[in-house]
Write a protein that holds these residues in place. Structure first.
Motif, mmCIF file in Angstrom:
data_model
loop_
_atom_site.group_PDB
_atom_site.id
_atom_site.type_symbol
_atom_site.label_atom_id
_atom_site.label_comp_id
_atom_site.label_asym_id
_atom_site.label_seq_id
_atom_site.Cartn_x
_atom_site.Cartn_y
_atom_site.Cartn_z
ATOM 1 N N LEU A 46 -9.699 6.440 -23.446
ATOM 2 C CA LEU A 46 -10.501 5.725 -23.134
ATOM 3 C C LEU A 46 -10.075 5.077 -21.727
ATOM 4 O O LEU A 46 -11.216 4.375 -20.935
ATOM 5 N N GLY A 47 -9.015 4.943 -21.374
ATOM 6 C CA GLY A 47 -8.426 4.627 -19.979
ATOM 7 C C GLY A 47 -9.330 5.579 -18.839
ATOM 8 O O GLY A 47 -9.768 4.920 -17.826
ATOM 9 N N ASP A 49 -12.771 4.765 -18.422
ATOM 10 C CA ASP A 49 -13.040 3.811 -17.582
ATOM 11 C C ASP A 49 -12.716 4.097 -16.368
ATOM 12 O O ASP A 49 -13.418 3.504 -15.198
ATOM 13 N N ALA A 63 -12.879 -1.161 -22.658
ATOM 14 C CA ALA A 63 -11.607 -1.368 -22.238
ATOM 15 C C ALA A 63 -10.755 -1.890 -23.101
ATOM 16 O O ALA A 63 -9.456 -1.803 -23.400
ATOM 17 N N LYS A 114 3.143 1.560 -3.432
ATOM 18 C CA LYS A 114 2.630 2.334 -4.606
ATOM 19 C C LYS A 114 2.382 3.840 -4.466
ATOM 20 O O LYS A 114 2.556 4.588 -5.425
ATOM 21 N N TYR A 150 0.675 -1.211 -0.004
ATOM 22 C CA TYR A 150 -0.129 0.015 0.049
ATOM 23 C C TYR A 150 0.860 1.135 -0.099
ATOM 24 O O TYR A 150 0.555 2.306 -0.811
ATOM 25 N N HIS A 158 1.941 -0.683 -11.527
ATOM 26 C CA HIS A 158 1.306 0.387 -12.116
ATOM 27 C C HIS A 158 2.127 1.534 -11.727
ATOM 28 O O HIS A 158 2.852 2.357 -12.737
ATOM 29 N N GLU A 204 -10.365 -9.902 -9.540
ATOM 30 C CA GLU A 204 -9.899 -8.355 -8.938
ATOM 31 C C GLU A 204 -9.502 -7.548 -9.977
ATOM 32 O O GLU A 204 -9.816 -6.306 -9.774
ATOM 33 N N HIS A 205 -8.850 -8.003 -11.128
ATOM 34 C CA HIS A 205 -8.428 -6.855 -12.039
ATOM 35 C C HIS A 205 -9.304 -6.730 -13.383
ATOM 36 O O HIS A 205 -8.958 -6.171 -14.120
ATOM 37 N N GLY A 213 -0.888 -2.894 -8.227
ATOM 38 C CA GLY A 213 -0.995 -1.213 -7.876
ATOM 39 C C GLY A 213 0.587 -0.868 -7.703
ATOM 40 O O GLY A 213 0.891 0.171 -8.379
ATOM 41 N N GLN A 218 -9.635 -0.235 1.655
ATOM 42 C CA GLN A 218 -8.554 0.669 2.290
ATOM 43 C C GLN A 218 -9.589 1.813 2.967
ATOM 44 O O GLN A 218 -9.174 2.438 4.029
ATOM 45 N N VAL A 249 -12.056 -5.829 -16.061
ATOM 46 C CA VAL A 249 -12.752 -4.902 -16.459
ATOM 47 C C VAL A 249 -13.195 -5.245 -17.686
ATOM 48 O O VAL A 249 -12.487 -5.283 -18.779
ATOM 49 N N LEU A 252 -3.704 5.895 -9.086
ATOM 50 C CA LEU A 252 -3.235 5.210 -8.124
ATOM 51 C C LEU A 252 -3.638 3.796 -8.184
ATOM 52 O O LEU A 252 -2.865 2.919 -8.195
ATOM 53 N N GLU A 253 -4.933 3.550 -8.037
ATOM 54 C CA GLU A 253 -5.292 2.257 -7.662
ATOM 55 C C GLU A 253 -6.583 2.389 -8.801
ATOM 56 O O GLU A 253 -7.714 3.165 -8.647
ATOM 57 N N THR A 254 -6.726 1.066 -9.267
ATOM 58 C CA THR A 254 -8.232 1.038 -10.116
ATOM 59 C C THR A 254 -8.996 -0.207 -9.826
ATOM 60 O O THR A 254 -9.649 -0.641 -10.329
ATOM 61 N N ASN A 255 -8.431 -0.918 -8.771
ATOM 62 C CA ASN A 255 -8.911 -2.270 -8.207
ATOM 63 C C ASN A 255 -10.159 -1.505 -7.414
ATOM 64 O O ASN A 255 -9.888 -1.256 -6.088
ATOM 65 N N PHE A 269 -5.709 -1.089 -17.298
ATOM 66 C CA PHE A 269 -5.021 0.282 -16.939
ATOM 67 C C PHE A 269 -3.651 -0.156 -17.044
ATOM 68 O O PHE A 269 -2.772 0.552 -17.650
ATOM 69 N N ASN A 308 -12.159 -3.327 -5.180
ATOM 70 C CA ASN A 308 -12.509 -3.958 -3.938
ATOM 71 C C ASN A 308 -11.105 -3.425 -3.064
ATOM 72 O O ASN A 308 -11.433 -3.166 -2.037
ATOM 73 N N GLU A 309 -10.060 -3.204 -3.595
ATOM 74 C CA GLU A 309 -9.105 -2.476 -2.764
ATOM 75 C C GLU A 309 -9.175 -1.422 -2.213
ATOM 76 O O GLU A 309 -9.065 -1.036 -0.995
#
Lengths: 792, 158
Positions: B84-85, B88, A284, A155, A152, A192, A234-235, A189, B140, A237, B130-133, A244, B135-136
């Motif tokens: 496009l990103g 989304d 996507a 990232k 956490y 990325h 989880e990832h 994360g 948090q 889309v 930063l984060e695209t998930n 992404f 659930n994550e």
């Protein structure tokens, strides 16, 4: 009790205010209460107050008094207060405020806090508003955080590092090793963040770019994993696994593979795989495909792959979804320079998109169409573009008009077509064209000799019908210049107009009197009327009366013209025909001149006797020199006379003082940069006058006179006048000033242009007048020998 | 880089504004007004990308927006982001809000402005994604809220 209930109360009260005034009153009361509470030392509800302040700030009311409170809250040990404090810092503070320096220490402490959420708050704030000094201070901390085991934090630290690198590029080297190691993480994360960091490092520094090329196999491996993996909840889309991250990696691959064969080779397989396997039915998938296509086109890929890419783009272009069509046109724009033929194949679809009701799609289609215009398709494309111009949204008109003009200039198949096109644009979108079009069009018309009668007929019709200023200006000029062709009513190419002299004069007079004519247009019309006096036979008196009316016009420019033209009628009638004859072909100026660089100041011409009109162009300068100099001329033995003025050659310049461009007579053309020896011509009373030859041309020379003052007092009202032998033409530019500061603290310069077509020996007489310590001085200097470059 | 994130309703009232590049206060309000002016003119079946504003960032920026019921979500980005990103991403953000607030509506955004900011902070940081998930992100945010609540329980017991 939940923390923001008082915030909600306030919001409810604000929303219940029925008018803007009521709302302002409520907010002012609240702000006053908040300010009072800030001043109290300790207060349980501090975080609520700041939250309320932030809400008020969002609505647009001033909230700067909360800045110190943010600093205090950040330093508090409680998480809830820190949270609001940091949010306040990000919204209210920025590096220009002094308070931002005070939070550096708090951030530093919080970066090593035991609670990861406090750390993340500090990282977030640093990434949003960290100044360069803060970044320098805290960079080592960030580097340490990049190596922790907490994903956490990692990232967030990665993105914070990106911000630091943007602010202070030298710190990039600090993060290079950490960035490398982050690529082996599993957490998406962190991956990325790592890819973004590496992208930023490569963009900033070419050495890092070379270093990171070694990472290409690793990136390819990660991508393959993402593309080939099955469904991962989880990832996912819309069926694509973490699009992404895929997009980011593709972008980084593009940067790494550009201009580099080995890297490009390593990616070829992967790109082919992604291009064929990705399902593009949802956004996507399209996003990933689009990035792939851009990457393929940008790196040194093999030709089969390029063909595949262009085909994908073509498919996108035909897609029903407008977003996809927009995106594909954007990508086509990027590759139109390199793969022109491939894009030409889709020209039909692109031109159809010009008619799409969506303004964004239209804009893209316009840019792409203008890029696709070539010598082969110019006629058909221009038809489409002109059609578009008549129905396009107003914000695109100026762009379309200028694009059409440049395309027409480059690929015009014939002069007549070119003139037709410009006229068409002026009639459809005359209000949106730039000012340069008027002189450009006039220049074009003068070069097209055979088309004069055709042009004047068309323009006359337009003059009667239209009001857009550019068109009217050009039409007036043409009617004035070629009025005889109009009246003769013979024309090969178009239907001749049966007009009488009265009709033409009526049309010009309407322009003169119309409220919608700008002063520049009126100037054009008046000059055109004057020119017609030599080209028509019966109504000369009418012209005289028109011209004399404007002798008392309020507009200075018109008044001056009218007075001069009147003089031309009265005293110099014998010269009128010569003055107003046809203009010579104007030279096309270089782009630098037409864009407004003033190479020539106001051009003033000297004439034989006092009463002769001196025609002035672009900017008006006070000219008190005329009468004095002429005295000078008449009293000397040589009887130097300058040649008669040529006002007609200056008519073409639009007199709108707003645009100094259009100095169509490029008087200072010819850049012969010879070393310029200087000659001291006058030295008296502490005033030194030096002469320096600047440039040499075939028929003349340009010199600069510079004066300096070695006395202890300033010299004012410094004035130079010059006279030359007959057959030499003299033009003096505006002096740089009229005060010579004491003790040679500064200089005055004045440029003079001498035209010597008969190549006689150059001589000049200069009268210097100034006021020094209360006394007026006047001296005359004869310059017989110019520095050697003046002799041909 | 994302230059700004704006959420406003059909009448132009701002519900959340977040700038990742410094602008003076009055510039910020002007930008909001101009953006609303541009976006509200759009039909519903045209594309979600807009160019042509002049205030932010000069020429290298576009507006990517989505219209949900009464709210416009507008992301103002430059050319380094995938269009496009971002489209989304807006979807992910809205779905996250939906999960955090349980069937989110405009009133939730109005009355819990600070919470929306905290959620946004988990998605976009410093103008970068930063984060695209989803659930994550939700997990948090939950943990952070719990931490904040526990402090208040402690204090109210004092």
């Amino acid at each position: 009790m939940s923390p923001s209930v008082r915030l909600q109360e306030m919001i409810r009260v604000i929303r219940s205010a029925r008018t803007q005034c009521e709302e302002r009153g409520v907010i002012q009361r609240e702000c006053a209460a908040i300010r009072a509470q800030f001043r109290q030392a300790d207060n349980v509800g501090r975080s609520h107050n700041l939250a309320k302040l932030l809400y008020v700030h969002m609505l647009g009311y001033p909230a700067h008094f909360g800045q110190m409170e943010c600093v205090r809250l950040i330093a508090s040990p409680r998480y809830s207060e820190k949270r609001v404090g940091y949010l306040g810092a990000m919204m209210l503070l920025d590096e220009k405020q002094d308070a931002s320096l005070l939070i550096t220490n708090s951030i530093k402490n919080d970066l090593s806090h035991s609670n990861q959420y406090v750390q993340s708050l500090a990282l977030c704030t640093l990434a949003c508003m960290g100044s360069a000094e803060m970044c320098r201070d805290l960079a080592p901390e960030i580097d340490r955080l990049l190596r922790t085991s907490n994903s956490y934090i990692k990232k967030k630290a990665a993105l914070c590092a990106v911000h630091i690198v943007r602010k202070v590029p030298e710190l990039g080297e600090l993060f290079t090793t950490a960035a490398h190691s982050l690529l082996s993480e599993k957490n998406h994360g962190v991956l990325h963040g790592a890819v973004v960091l590496i992208t930023e490092l490569c963009e900033q520094n070419p050495e890092s770019l070379a270093q990171f090329r070694k990472v290409v196999p690793e990136l390819v491996h990660i991508m393959k994993g993402l593309v080939m993996s099955g469904y991962s909840p989880e990832h996912n889309v819309a069926g694509i696994s973490d699009p992404f991250l895929q997009v980011r990696i593709l972008r980084l691959l593009r940067i790494l593979g550009r201009n580099n064969d080995t890297a490009s080779d390593a990616m070829n397989d992967l790109l082919a795989q992604v291009a064929t396997n990705t399902d593009s039915s949802k956004t996507a998938g399209s996003a990933v495909l689009y990035e792939t296509v851009l990457t393929i086109m940008d790196i040194k890929s093999e030709s089969g792959l390029r063909v595949l890419a262009v085909n994908i783009l073509g498919r996108f272009l035909l897609n029903n979804d407008r977003n996809i069509r927009y995106i594909s046109m954007m990508s086509l724009q990027k590759i139109v320079q390199t793969d022109h033929n491939a894009v030409q194949r889709h020209r039909g679809t692109i031109v159809d998109c010009l008619k799409d009701p969506d303004a964004s799609v239209k804009r893209r289609a316009l840019e792409l169409s203008l890029a696709l215009v070539s010598a082969v398709n110019i006629r058909s494309m221009m038809k489409e573009l002109l059609l578009f111009l008549s129905s396009c949204p107003p914000e695109l008109r100026a762009q379309a008009a200028s694009g059409i003009f440049s395309a027409a200039e480059r690929y015009a198949p014939s002069q007549r077509w070119h003139i037709d096109t410009i006229l068409h644009v002026l009639t459809t979108a005359g209000a949106d064209v730039r000012d340069e079009t008027v002189p450009n069009l006039i220049q074009l018309i003068t070069t097209a000799n055979e088309l004069h009668s055709y042009t004047v007929h068309k323009l006359y019709r337009a003059l009667v019908a239209d009001i857009s200023q550019s068109l009217v200006q050009v039409a007036c000029w043409c009617v004035g210049e070629y009025g005889d062709l109009l009246l003769r009513a013979e024309c090969d190419d178009t239907e001749p107009v049966q007009v009488t002299e009265d009709d033409v004069l009526d049309a010009l007079e309407t322009v003169l009197q119309s409220h919608m004519s700008s002063p520049a247009t009126r100037g054009f019309a008046l000059t055109a009327t004057m020119k017609l006096s030599t080209r028509i036979t019966h109504n000369v008196d009418r012209i005289r009366s028109i011209v004399s009316i404007y002798g008392s016009c309020i507009d200075l420019e018109l008044q001056q013209r009218a007075v001069e033209y009147n003089a031309l009628f009265k005293k110099y009638d014998h010269m009128r025909a010569a003055v107003l004859e046809r203009m010579p072909v104007i030279d096309k100026t270089s782009p630098g001149h037409s864009k407004g660089e003033m190479t020539a100041g106001p051009v003033q011409e000297r004439d034989q006797t006092q009463k002769q009109p001196a025609v002035e162009t672009v900017s008006q300068e006070s000219t008190n020199q005329a009468s004095n100099l002429l005295d000078l001329l008449s009293s000397s033995d040589d009887a130097p006379q300058s040649t008669p003025a040529q006002p007609h050659s200056l008519d073409a310049c639009p007199t709108s003082s707003s645009s100094p461009e259009g100095d169509l007579l490029d008087l200072l053309g010819g850049l012969d940069l010879m070393p310029a020896p200087s000659l001291t011509v006058y030295e008296k009373n502490g005033v030194t006058l030096r002469l320096q030859c600047d440039r040499q041309m075939d028929t003349g020379v340009s010199i600069t006179l510079s004066a300096s003052n070695s006395t202890d007092g300033d010299i004012t009202q410094f004035n130079l006048q010059a006279a030359v032998p007959k057959c030499v033409q003299l033009q003096m530019k505006a002096p740089s000033g009229d005060v010579l500061p004491a003790r040679a603290a500064g200089q005055l310069t004045q440029a003079i242009l001498l035209k010597n077509p008969n190549k006689v020996g150059l001589r000049m007489r200069v009268r210097v007048s100034y006021c020094s310590q209360g006394t007026n001085y006047q001296d005359t200097v004869q310059i017989d020998s110019f520095p050697s470059v003046a002799w041909q | 880089m994302i230059k700004a994130i704006l959420i406003f309703n059909n009448h132009g009232k701002p519900r959340l504004i977040r700038f990742y590049q410094y602008f003076a206060e009055d510039m910020q309000q002007q930008i909001i007004r101009e953006t609303f002016h541009l976006v509200s003119k759009r039909d519903d079946n045209v594309c979600n990308f807009l160019e042509g504003g002049s205030l932010i960032g000069g020429s290298d920026y576009k507006l990517i927006y989505r219209h949900y019921a009464t709210l416009y979500f507008v992301f103002c980005v430059d050319s380094s982001e995938s269009e496009l990103g971002i489209l989304d991403l807006i979807q992910v953000f809205v779905e996250t809000l939906d999960k955090c607030f349980e069937n989110v509506c405009e009133l939730d955004l109005i009355f819990h402005m600070d919470k929306v900011h905290y959620i946004l902070q988990e998605v976009v940081m410093g103008g970068m994604v930063l984060e695209t998930n989803m659930n994550e992100i939700v997990a948090q945010v939950e943990l952070q809220n719990r931490m904040e609540k526990s402090e208040f329980v402690f204090i109210s017991r004092m």
